[in-house]
Design an enzyme around this catalytic site. Structure first.
Site, PDB file in Angstrom:
ATOM      1  CE  LYS A  21       1.884   3.824  14.206  1.00  0.00           C
ATOM      2  NZ  LYS A  21       0.437   3.628  13.977  1.00  0.00           N
ATOM      3  NE  ARG A  27       3.551  -6.884  -6.369  1.00  0.00           N
ATOM      4  CZ  ARG A  27       3.311  -6.745  -5.068  1.00  0.00           C
ATOM      5  NH1 ARG A  27       3.974  -7.437  -4.203  1.00  0.00           N
ATOM      6  NH2 ARG A  27       2.398  -5.890  -4.641  1.00  0.00           N
ATOM      7  CB  THR A  43      -0.863  -0.002   1.288  1.00  0.00           C
ATOM      8  OG1 THR A  43      -1.424  -1.288   1.430  1.00  0.00           O
ATOM      9  CG2 THR A  43      -1.945   1.033   1.250  1.00  0.00           C
ATOM     10  NE  ARG A  99       7.362 -12.465   0.424  1.00  0.00           N
ATOM     11  CZ  ARG A  99       6.848 -12.166   1.598  1.00  0.00           C
ATOM     12  NH1 ARG A  99       7.611 -12.165   2.657  1.00  0.00           N
ATOM     13  NH2 ARG A  99       5.575 -11.873   1.738  1.00  0.00           N
ATOM     14  CD  GLU A 133       0.738  -2.322  11.771  1.00  0.00           C
ATOM     15  OE1 GLU A 133       1.789  -2.824  11.375  1.00  0.00           O
ATOM     16  OE2 GLU A 133       0.318  -1.228  11.381  1.00  0.00           O
TER      17      GLU A 133
HETATM   18  N1  HSE Z   1      -1.984  -0.231  11.853  1.00  0.00           N
HETATM   19  C1  HSE Z   1      -1.537   1.125  11.897  1.00  0.00           C
HETATM   20  C2  HSE Z   1      -2.687   1.979  12.388  1.00  0.00           C
HETATM   21  C3  HSE Z   1      -1.110   1.566  10.536  1.00  0.00           C
HETATM   22  O1  HSE Z   1      -3.824   1.505  12.411  1.00  0.00           O
HETATM   23  O2  HSE Z   1      -2.450   3.124  12.793  1.00  0.00           O
HETATM   24  C4  HSE Z   1      -0.374   2.868  10.510  1.00  0.00           C
HETATM   25  O3  HSE Z   1       0.786   2.847  11.274  1.00  0.00           O
END
Ligand code: HSE
Length: 427
Positions: free
Chosen positions: A202, A49, A13, A45, A187
């Site tokens: 983060k 695609r 993405t 990989r 994620e």
């Molecule tokens: N999974 C993360 C979120 C993606 O929902 O913020 C962005 O870092």
């Protein structure tokens, strides 16, 4: 001037967003850096695609990290290995690296920054925190004159999306999570989102950039949102609060608090207006006062915006005499600070004592009020929510131990089936 040749690792993405933004904003970017950035090659990989921008794909990683053609490597595969080895090789080979990999920077950032310094190249990771919000650059440059004492944020879009949907539609947790996954926000392992691990990655980076302390992911106290019910959200709203999942870093003379947990915030605070997948960050600096930034914390082009800002910075740095270090401080200027243990965090609390249907809530609330005045010894509010079969206590500032004691004592009362607490943050 020679073009600036980029090697991408991954074509998901964010990488697709990088290709798209470089394409649509090429003129402006070229005007800024006086070089044309070109995606020379992309490591994938499998060659079977989609390739909407018709990029030059390779399954040989050496053509990116070990090839003299590539000036800057952009790592967008996430996770620890093989990303860590790839980045180390690229830095050792004298290539600057840009990554959106928060887990990697939170855990190995110190080592990787030292390696970048040794090799005279740059490592940047703006996209790792809060997607498109330029928070790291703001902290290390725009706010560099300040002592920062607080940085807090809604820094995980998935949990904010889930809490927003639960709040506005009364939707079920599992369904909201599925929707967040379908939108591509979550994620690969969504427990990273809902258990607060992603936010802890983060927060680690935010705190180091704000306070000039080493990156220390293991020191972050972390709670997720799985215990939050639609009922808590409704009760909190009646009391004038929204429930948000916050990453909180505070610095005082005693040390540094690093914590991620669900938090009640006043409905009047800008955090309460950060809806859906958006992120929001609150900063308190001793010269500038309070600041608030909000915007897209995930998504293809929003995250690409941060990646390309790093690219532009590196292009400028390559010809500059001096450039701001990634954390705002050179590695030898990072200072250790004592980490305050979670048992010593002071906070106000929302406590929900959930009861069986036949409980005499009035009598129970009187007993709880007595217990609370013994345990907390300062102002608190107690209220019955008949239709929820709940007695709610809103405490003054206290430590976790007192709250646990009160909840354990509450459980000894007939009719109390469960107790839970959520911290409150006032501004
Ligand atoms: N999974 C993360 C979120 C993606 O929902 O913020 C962005 O870092």
């Amino acid at each position: 001037m020679e073009p600036l040749k980029l090697g991408l690792i991954g074509l998901g993405t964010v990488a697709t967003g990088v290709a798209s933004v470089l394409h649509k904003n090429q003129q402006t970017i070229v005007r800024r850096i006086r070089q044309t950035p070109i995606i020379e090659r992309v490591y994938v990989r499998s060659l079977e695609r989609e390739n909407p921008y018709n990029l030059n794909l390779t399954t040989n990683i050496d053509e990116i990290i070990n090839h003299s053609d590539i000036d800057i490597v952009i790592e967008l595969i996430g996770g620890i290995e093989p990303a860590l080895s790839y980045i180390k090789t690229a830095l050792t080979n004298g290539k600057s690296v840009i990554t959106a990999n928060k887990e990697l920077i939170a855990k190995y950032g110190t080592e990787l920054l030292a390696l970048a310094e040794e090799n005279g190249v740059f490592l940047r990771f703006e996209a790792a925190v809060a997607g498109g919000i330029p928070i790291l650059k703001s902290l290390r440059e725009g706010l560099a004159a300040n002592e920062i004492d607080t940085v807090m944020g809604i820094i995980n879009g998935t949990t904010n999306y889930i809490l927003t949907e639960m709040s506005s539609k009364g939707s079920d947790f599992a369904l909201c999570l599925k929707e967040a996954q379908a939108h591509g926000y979550a994620e690969a392992d969504p427990t990273f989102d809902i258990e607060g691990i992603d936010a802890a990655h983060k927060l680690t980076i935010l705190a180091s950039t704000a306070f000039g302390i080493p990156l220390q992911f293991d020191a972050v106290y972390t709670e997720g949102i799985t215990q939050i019910s639609a009922e808590d959200i409704t009760i909190a709203r009646t009391e004038g609060f929204a429930i948000k999942h916050l990453g909180i870093a505070k610095k005082s003379e005693q040390g540094v608090e690093l914590r991620v947990h669900p938090t009640l915030v006043p409905l009047t605070h800008p955090f309460a207006q950060v809806h859906g997948v958006l992120n929001g960050i609150f900063i308190q600096g001793n010269a500038v006062g309070e600041q608030f930034m909000s915007g897209r914390g995930a998504g293809s082009e929003a995250t690409a915006s941060a990646v390309i800002a790093d690219l532009i910075e590196i292009a400028h740095n390559q010809t500059a005499q001096y450039s701001a270090p990634a954390l705002g401080f050179d590695s030898h200027q990072l200072m250790e600070a004592p980490i305050i243990q979670s048992s010593q965090f002071e906070s106000r609390y929302y406590i929900n004592c959930q009861c069986s249907a036949k409980t005499d809530l009035k009598a129970l609330s009187e007993r709880l009020a007595e217990m609370a005045s013994e345990t907390l010894r300062s102002a608190f509010k107690i209220k019955i929510y008949d239709e929820n079969h709940s007695v709610i206590i809103l405490t003054a500032k206290t430590i976790e131990e007192n709250v646990e004691k009160l909840m354990n004592n509450a459980m000894l009362n007939e009719g109390v089936v469960n107790t839970k607490s959520i911290r409150i943050e006032m501004f």
